[in-house]
Design a protein around this motif. Sequence first.
Motif, short mmCIF file in Angstrom:
data_model
loop_
_atom_site.label_atom_id
_atom_site.label_comp_id
_atom_site.label_asym_id
_atom_site.label_seq_id
_atom_site.Cartn_x
_atom_site.Cartn_y
_atom_site.Cartn_z
N PRO A 64 0.83 -1.20 0.00
CA PRO A 64 0.00 0.00 0.00
C PRO A 64 0.87 1.26 0.00
O PRO A 64 1.92 1.29 0.64
CB PRO A 64 -0.78 -0.10 1.32
N ILE A 65 0.47 2.25 -0.76
CA ILE A 65 1.10 3.56 -0.76
C ILE A 65 -0.02 4.61 -0.63
O ILE A 65 -1.20 4.25 -0.67
CB ILE A 65 1.93 3.83 -2.04
N GLN A 66 0.34 5.86 -0.48
CA GLN A 66 -0.65 6.93 -0.40
C GLN A 66 -1.54 6.91 -1.64
O GLN A 66 -1.06 7.04 -2.76
CB GLN A 66 0.06 8.28 -0.29
N ASP A 67 -2.83 6.69 -1.45
CA ASP A 67 -3.83 6.69 -2.54
C ASP A 67 -3.56 5.65 -3.62
O ASP A 67 -3.86 5.89 -4.80
CB ASP A 67 -3.92 8.08 -3.19
N GLY A 68 -2.99 4.50 -3.24
CA GLY A 68 -2.77 3.47 -4.25
C GLY A 68 -1.97 2.29 -3.76
O GLY A 68 -1.89 2.02 -2.56
N VAL A 69 -1.39 1.57 -4.71
CA VAL A 69 -0.53 0.43 -4.41
C VAL A 69 0.72 0.50 -5.26
O VAL A 69 0.71 1.03 -6.36
CB VAL A 69 -1.23 -0.94 -4.66
N SER A 70 1.80 -0.04 -4.72
CA SER A 70 3.04 -0.20 -5.45
C SER A 70 3.18 -1.68 -5.79
O SER A 70 3.02 -2.53 -4.92
CB SER A 70 4.22 0.27 -4.60
N VAL A 71 3.45 -1.96 -7.05
CA VAL A 71 3.54 -3.35 -7.52
C VAL A 71 4.95 -3.61 -8.01
O VAL A 71 5.50 -2.83 -8.80
CB VAL A 71 2.53 -3.62 -8.66
N GLY A 72 5.54 -4.70 -7.54
CA GLY A 72 6.84 -5.15 -8.02
C GLY A 72 6.70 -6.57 -8.54
O GLY A 72 6.11 -7.41 -7.89
N ILE A 73 7.22 -6.81 -9.73
CA ILE A 73 7.14 -8.14 -10.34
C ILE A 73 8.53 -8.49 -10.87
O ILE A 73 9.15 -7.68 -11.56
CB ILE A 73 6.14 -8.17 -11.51
N VAL A 74 9.00 -9.67 -10.54
CA VAL A 74 10.22 -10.21 -11.14
C VAL A 74 9.81 -11.52 -11.80
O VAL A 74 9.32 -12.44 -11.13
CB VAL A 74 11.34 -10.45 -10.11
N PRO A 127 15.94 -12.98 -16.03
CA PRO A 127 14.99 -12.34 -15.11
C PRO A 127 14.73 -10.89 -15.53
O PRO A 127 15.64 -10.19 -15.98
CB PRO A 127 15.67 -12.39 -13.75
N VAL A 128 13.48 -10.48 -15.40
CA VAL A 128 13.07 -9.12 -15.74
C VAL A 128 12.36 -8.54 -14.53
O VAL A 128 11.49 -9.19 -13.93
CB VAL A 128 12.13 -9.10 -16.96
N SER A 129 12.71 -7.32 -14.16
CA SER A 129 12.09 -6.64 -13.03
C SER A 129 11.19 -5.53 -13.55
O SER A 129 11.59 -4.75 -14.41
CB SER A 129 13.19 -6.07 -12.13
N LEU A 130 9.98 -5.47 -13.01
CA LEU A 130 9.02 -4.44 -13.38
C LEU A 130 8.44 -3.85 -12.11
O LEU A 130 7.99 -4.57 -11.22
CB LEU A 130 7.90 -5.08 -14.22
N GLN A 131 8.49 -2.54 -11.98
CA GLN A 131 7.99 -1.84 -10.79
C GLN A 131 7.11 -0.70 -11.28
O GLN A 131 7.50 0.07 -12.16
CB GLN A 131 9.17 -1.28 -9.98
N PHE A 132 5.89 -0.57 -10.70
CA PHE A 132 5.04 0.54 -11.05
C PHE A 132 4.03 0.78 -9.94
O PHE A 132 3.80 -0.07 -9.09
CB PHE A 132 4.30 0.30 -12.39
N ASN A 133 3.46 1.98 -9.93
CA ASN A 133 2.45 2.35 -8.95
C ASN A 133 1.11 2.51 -9.64
O ASN A 133 1.05 2.96 -10.79
CB ASN A 133 2.82 3.66 -8.25
#
Length: 121
Positions: free
Chosen positions: A93-103, A112-118
């Motif tokens: 959880p982040i302010q007004d949303g979520v942070s998603v991390g995928i490897v 391996p590929v890393s993807l991070q977004f809010n």
Amino acid sequence: MNDLDHWVGGDVGVSATGDLGTVNADTRTNQRIVRRLVTPKGSLIFHPSYGAGLPQMIGQTMNVAAITGEIRSQISMEAGVAKTPEPRITVKPIQDGVSVGIVYTSSVTRQPVSLQFNVNE
């Protein structure tokens, strides 16, 4: 195979010659994953199982396990994501949303590929 260079919420990318930009391999897969995860579930008439609807989950009681499961289910349908090893997914959880991390392991490069977004309201 190529797709248009387009991140959700942004402009279409352009090539060095001013034409429409294209992406392939892992960048293509990353853009497709984000697009799939922010598309409302069931909003594509001919593809009712496409989309996780993450933005629609913002503002509800945060169920990290359910969100993680939905992400896992959706990205398993992307051809660029290898079936093994299973992707590692983090949802915070982040302010007004979520942070998603995928490897995940790329089925194209086998790396391996890393993807991070809010995702925000």
